[in-house]
Write a protein that holds these residues in place. Structure first.
Motif, PDB file in Angstrom:
ATOM      1  N   MET A   1     -15.416  14.910  81.819  1.00  0.00           N
ATOM      2  CA  MET A   1     -14.622  15.680  82.568  1.00  0.00           C
ATOM      3  C   MET A   1     -15.406  17.149  82.762  1.00  0.00           C
ATOM      4  N   ILE A   2     -16.019  17.552  81.758  1.00  0.00           N
ATOM      5  CA  ILE A   2     -16.693  18.850  81.731  1.00  0.00           C
ATOM      6  C   ILE A   2     -17.962  18.616  82.452  1.00  0.00           C
ATOM      7  N   ASP A   3     -18.672  17.713  82.571  1.00  0.00           N
ATOM      8  CA  ASP A   3     -19.773  17.141  83.231  1.00  0.00           C
ATOM      9  C   ASP A   3     -19.406  17.296  84.769  1.00  0.00           C
ATOM     10  N   ASN A   4     -18.597  16.484  85.245  1.00  0.00           N
ATOM     11  CA  ASN A   4     -18.264  16.601  86.474  1.00  0.00           C
ATOM     12  C   ASN A   4     -17.576  17.932  86.957  1.00  0.00           C
ATOM     13  N   LEU A   5     -17.057  18.813  86.104  1.00  0.00           N
ATOM     14  CA  LEU A   5     -16.499  20.065  86.586  1.00  0.00           C
ATOM     15  C   LEU A   5     -17.935  20.809  87.000  1.00  0.00           C
ATOM     16  N   GLY A   6     -18.650  20.940  85.812  1.00  0.00           N
ATOM     17  CA  GLY A   6     -19.794  21.709  85.880  1.00  0.00           C
ATOM     18  C   GLY A   6     -20.660  21.232  87.057  1.00  0.00           C
ATOM     19  N   LEU A   7     -20.924  19.935  87.468  1.00  0.00           N
ATOM     20  CA  LEU A   7     -21.685  19.685  88.582  1.00  0.00           C
ATOM     21  C   LEU A   7     -20.969  19.998  89.820  1.00  0.00           C
ATOM     22  N   ALA A   8     -19.936  19.931  89.815  1.00  0.00           N
ATOM     23  CA  ALA A   8     -19.042  20.242  91.040  1.00  0.00           C
ATOM     24  C   ALA A   8     -19.096  21.780  91.334  1.00  0.00           C
ATOM     25  N   LEU A   9     -18.759  22.459  90.358  1.00  0.00           N
ATOM     26  CA  LEU A   9     -19.218  24.069  90.362  1.00  0.00           C
ATOM     27  C   LEU A   9     -20.451  24.589  90.858  1.00  0.00           C
ATOM     28  N   SER A  10     -21.227  23.935  90.169  1.00  0.00           N
ATOM     29  CA  SER A  10     -22.698  24.627  90.478  1.00  0.00           C
ATOM     30  C   SER A  10     -22.902  24.125  91.995  1.00  0.00           C
ATOM     31  N   HIS A  11     -22.768  22.879  92.320  1.00  0.00           N
ATOM     32  CA  HIS A  11     -23.179  22.480  93.629  1.00  0.00           C
ATOM     33  C   HIS A  11     -22.510  23.177  94.437  1.00  0.00           C
ATOM     34  N   GLY A  12     -21.120  23.508  94.375  1.00  0.00           N
ATOM     35  CA  GLY A  12     -20.300  24.032  95.337  1.00  0.00           C
ATOM     36  C   GLY A  12     -20.870  25.525  95.552  1.00  0.00           C
ATOM     37  N   LEU A  13     -21.166  25.997  94.443  1.00  0.00           N
ATOM     38  CA  LEU A  13     -21.746  27.529  94.584  1.00  0.00           C
ATOM     39  C   LEU A  13     -23.002  27.417  95.488  1.00  0.00           C
ATOM     40  N   ILE A  14     -23.887  26.585  95.203  1.00  0.00           N
ATOM     41  CA  ILE A  14     -25.132  26.517  96.001  1.00  0.00           C
ATOM     42  C   ILE A  14     -25.054  26.356  97.467  1.00  0.00           C
ATOM     43  N   ILE A  15     -23.913  25.351  97.714  1.00  0.00           N
ATOM     44  CA  ILE A  15     -23.561  25.200  99.255  1.00  0.00           C
ATOM     45  C   ILE A  15     -22.770  26.247  99.733  1.00  0.00           C
ATOM     46  N   LEU A  16     -22.175  27.141  98.922  1.00  0.00           N
ATOM     47  CA  LEU A  16     -21.521  28.505  99.544  1.00  0.00           C
ATOM     48  C   LEU A  16     -22.573  29.349  99.828  1.00  0.00           C
ATOM     49  N   ALA A  17     -23.453  29.271  98.939  1.00  0.00           N
ATOM     50  CA  ALA A  17     -24.471  30.458  99.023  1.00  0.00           C
ATOM     51  C   ALA A  17     -25.426  29.898 100.455  1.00  0.00           C
ATOM     52  N   ALA A  18     -25.817  28.616 100.625  1.00  0.00           N
ATOM     53  CA  ALA A  18     -26.533  28.301 101.609  1.00  0.00           C
ATOM     54  C   ALA A  18     -25.735  28.365 102.998  1.00  0.00           C
TER      55      ALA A  18
END
Length: 51
Positions: A1-18
């Motif tokens: 659960m933590i791994d999926n949450l961490g991946l989703a959060l980090s990728h979501g922030l990268i997409i938001l910045a782009a």
């Protein structure tokens, strides 16, 4: 659960910045040129000029 949450959060922030970078009004503005190399870098190193 933590791994999926961490991946989703980090990728979501990268997409938001782009997304925010792509929709900047000065992205395709040629008059907004970057400063010259002498003005861009601060003068941190005061070495000898003749060396």
């Amino acid at each position: 659960m933590i791994d999926n949450l961490g991946l989703a959060l980090s990728h979501g922030l990268i997409i938001l910045a782009a997304w925010r970078l792509l929709w900047r009004p000065d992205l395709n503005d040629d008059s907004a040129s970057p400063p010259a190399a002498d003005e861009a870098a601060p003068k941190l190193w005061k070495g000898r000029k003749g060396a």
